[in-house]
Write an enzyme that holds these catalytic residues in place. Structure first.
Site, PDB file in Angstrom:
ATOM      1  N   LYS A  48      48.442  47.447  47.967  1.00 57.74           N
ATOM      2  CA  LYS A  48      49.531  46.512  49.124  1.00 57.74           C
ATOM      3  C   LYS A  48      51.206  46.828  47.558  1.00 57.74           C
ATOM      4  O   LYS A  48      51.779  46.665  47.837  1.00 57.74           O
ATOM      5  CB  LYS A  48      49.665  45.664  49.036  1.00 57.74           C
ATOM      6  N   GLY A  49      50.369  47.279  45.730  1.00 55.96           N
ATOM      7  CA  GLY A  49      51.049  46.141  44.937  1.00 55.96           C
ATOM      8  C   GLY A  49      52.014  47.693  44.800  1.00 55.96           C
ATOM      9  O   GLY A  49      53.539  47.281  44.083  1.00 55.96           O
ATOM     10  N   GLU A 103      52.585  54.566  42.625  1.00 55.24           N
ATOM     11  CA  GLU A 103      52.150  53.655  42.774  1.00 55.24           C
ATOM     12  C   GLU A 103      52.325  52.479  41.298  1.00 55.24           C
ATOM     13  O   GLU A 103      53.006  53.080  41.227  1.00 55.24           O
ATOM     14  CB  GLU A 103      50.410  54.459  41.714  1.00 55.24           C
ATOM     15  N   ASP A 104      51.528  51.089  41.172  1.00 49.08           N
ATOM     16  CA  ASP A 104      52.416  49.916  40.825  1.00 49.08           C
ATOM     17  C   ASP A 104      51.903  50.456  39.038  1.00 49.08           C
ATOM     18  O   ASP A 104      52.301  49.889  38.445  1.00 49.08           O
ATOM     19  CB  ASP A 104      52.235  48.589  41.183  1.00 49.08           C
ATOM     20  N   ASP A 107      45.994  52.151  35.079  1.00 50.97           N
ATOM     21  CA  ASP A 107      45.014  51.412  34.057  1.00 50.97           C
ATOM     22  C   ASP A 107      43.912  51.890  33.656  1.00 50.97           C
ATOM     23  O   ASP A 107      44.035  53.092  33.002  1.00 50.97           O
ATOM     24  CB  ASP A 107      44.500  50.221  34.716  1.00 50.97           C
ATOM     25  N   LYS A 135      49.798  51.529  31.485  1.00 47.83           N
ATOM     26  CA  LYS A 135      49.041  50.864  30.753  1.00 47.83           C
ATOM     27  C   LYS A 135      47.859  51.986  29.552  1.00 47.83           C
ATOM     28  O   LYS A 135      46.424  52.379  30.420  1.00 47.83           O
ATOM     29  CB  LYS A 135      47.565  49.839  31.716  1.00 47.83           C
ATOM     30  N   PHE A 156      47.313  41.733  31.637  1.00 43.17           N
ATOM     31  CA  PHE A 156      47.209  42.014  32.822  1.00 43.17           C
ATOM     32  C   PHE A 156      49.176  40.774  33.243  1.00 43.17           C
ATOM     33  O   PHE A 156      49.678  40.406  33.262  1.00 43.17           O
ATOM     34  CB  PHE A 156      46.306  40.450  33.633  1.00 43.17           C
ATOM     35  N   ASP A 163      49.879  42.155  41.852  1.00 42.53           N
ATOM     36  CA  ASP A 163      49.351  40.327  42.253  1.00 42.53           C
ATOM     37  C   ASP A 163      47.856  39.829  40.930  1.00 42.53           C
ATOM     38  O   ASP A 163      47.345  40.910  40.605  1.00 42.53           O
ATOM     39  CB  ASP A 163      48.333  41.034  43.420  1.00 42.53           C
ATOM     40  N   ARG A 169      52.581  38.630  43.715  1.00 41.82           N
ATOM     41  CA  ARG A 169      53.804  40.102  44.386  1.00 41.82           C
ATOM     42  C   ARG A 169      55.314  39.283  44.262  1.00 41.82           C
ATOM     43  O   ARG A 169      55.656  40.697  44.264  1.00 41.82           O
ATOM     44  CB  ARG A 169      53.157  40.003  45.509  1.00 41.82           C
TER      45      ARG A 169
HETATM   46  P1  IMP Z   1      42.753  51.995  38.137  1.00 40.45           P
HETATM   47  O1  IMP Z   1      41.942  52.332  38.706  1.00 40.45           O
HETATM   48  O2  IMP Z   1      42.457  50.725  37.175  1.00 40.45           O
HETATM   49  O3  IMP Z   1      43.499  52.465  37.524  1.00 40.45           O
HETATM   50  O4  IMP Z   1      43.783  50.512  37.965  1.00 40.45           O
HETATM   51  C1  IMP Z   1      44.624  51.095  39.573  1.00 40.45           C
HETATM   52  C2  IMP Z   1      44.947  49.321  40.289  1.00 40.45           C
HETATM   53  O5  IMP Z   1      44.294  48.584  39.362  1.00 40.45           O
HETATM   54  C3  IMP Z   1      46.420  49.812  40.063  1.00 40.45           C
HETATM   55  O6  IMP Z   1      47.105  49.608  41.373  1.00 40.45           O
HETATM   56  C4  IMP Z   1      46.007  47.625  40.313  1.00 40.45           C
HETATM   57  O7  IMP Z   1      46.119  47.395  41.875  1.00 40.45           O
HETATM   58  C5  IMP Z   1      44.850  47.298  39.224  1.00 40.45           C
HETATM   59  N1  IMP Z   1      45.376  46.447  37.965  1.00 40.45           N
HETATM   60  C6  IMP Z   1      45.775  47.219  37.286  1.00 40.45           C
HETATM   61  N2  IMP Z   1      46.206  46.700  36.228  1.00 40.45           N
HETATM   62  C7  IMP Z   1      46.982  45.414  36.926  1.00 40.45           C
HETATM   63  C8  IMP Z   1      47.126  44.275  35.829  1.00 40.45           C
HETATM   64  O8  IMP Z   1      47.640  44.462  34.804  1.00 40.45           O
HETATM   65  N3  IMP Z   1      48.271  44.123  37.080  1.00 40.45           N
HETATM   66  C9  IMP Z   1      47.454  43.997  38.423  1.00 40.45           C
HETATM   67  N4  IMP Z   1      46.944  44.760  38.915  1.00 40.45           N
HETATM   68  C10 IMP Z   1      46.173  45.876  38.533  1.00 40.45           C
HETATM   69 MG    MG Z   2      47.057  47.917  43.769  1.00 40.23          MG
END
Ligand code: IMP
Ligand code: MG
Length: 181
Positions: A48-49, A103-104, A107, A135, A156, A163, A169
């Site tokens: 949803k992000g 994508e939001d 990470d 990040k 975070f 969220d 959100r």
């Molecule tokens: P990844 O797979 O670790 O790159 O994570 C991606 C997903 O983790 C994103 O789509 C977010 O939903 C969530 N996420 C990672 N870091 C944050 C943050 O700082 N705030 C909110 N959601 C996060």
């Molecule tokens: Mg997300």
């Protein structure tokens, strides 16, 4: 009405303010419009992000575009499990389309890498990725988005679609929640 639990929803401190976000989104949209020229874009907003970011971004695009959604699960609370699965798939066929995954935040990178690999198997004409926040400090797989809004601090972040346990959100800015380091 009880106000007992209100402290859990204290307003997060501003990290990226709404005007800064709006400026950056306009710049990204201009760059995307230039890169795709007259090609038709298929935007894949990751639920949803990314919905708030995507809604603003697409209204600044100067190329024809089609919108689709995917939902993936990879995150429980604040800790990534490194396991990604599709919760809701595309409605339209991506075959022969120019895909832009929106994508939001990237990470660890597991989610974006999974999405790219998965979509690549479906014979699109091209795939690019656009993330509001990057990040780099948390990266586990070496992936870099094609379009990046902001490099984020190692905190975070919530708001503007992001969220913390489904909350925040709706905030019009990006902030950091106290106590989430
Ligand atoms: P990844 O797979 O670790 O790159 O994570 C991606 C997903 O983790 C994103 O789509 C977010 O939903 C969530 N996420 C990672 N870091 C944050 C943050 O700082 N705030 C909110 N959601 C996060
Ligand atoms: Mg997300």
């Amino acid at each position: 009405m009880s106000r007992k639990k209100d402290h859990h929803f204290a307003l997060p401190a501003v990290v990226f303010g709404r005007e800064r976000i709006a400026d950056r989104v306009t710049t990204l949209a201009a760059r995307i419009s230039r890169d795709y020229a007259s090609r038709e874009l298929t935007i894949i907003s990751i639920l949803k992000g990314s919905v708030v970011f995507c809604a603003d971004l697409m209204r600044h695009l100067a190329v024809p575009c089609v919108l689709d959604f995917m939902a993936v699960a990879s995150y429980e609370g604040q800790r990534s499990r490194g396991v990604v699965k599709i919760v809701s798939d595309l409605r339209e066929s991506p075959v022969g389309k120019h895909l832009l995954v929106v994508e939001d935040i990237v990470d660890t990178g597991y989610t974006l890498q999974y999405l790219k690999d998965n979509l690549q198997t479906r014979a699109p004409a091209s795939i690019r990725t656009c993330v509001l926040l990057d990040k780099p400090s948390a990266r586990k797989v070496p992936i870099r988005a094609d379009y990046v809004g902001f490099t984020a601090p190692d905190r975070f972040l919530v708001g503007y679609g992001l969220d913390y346990r489904e909350h925040y959100r709706h905030l019009p800015y990006i902030g950091a929640v106290k106590g989430t380091h």
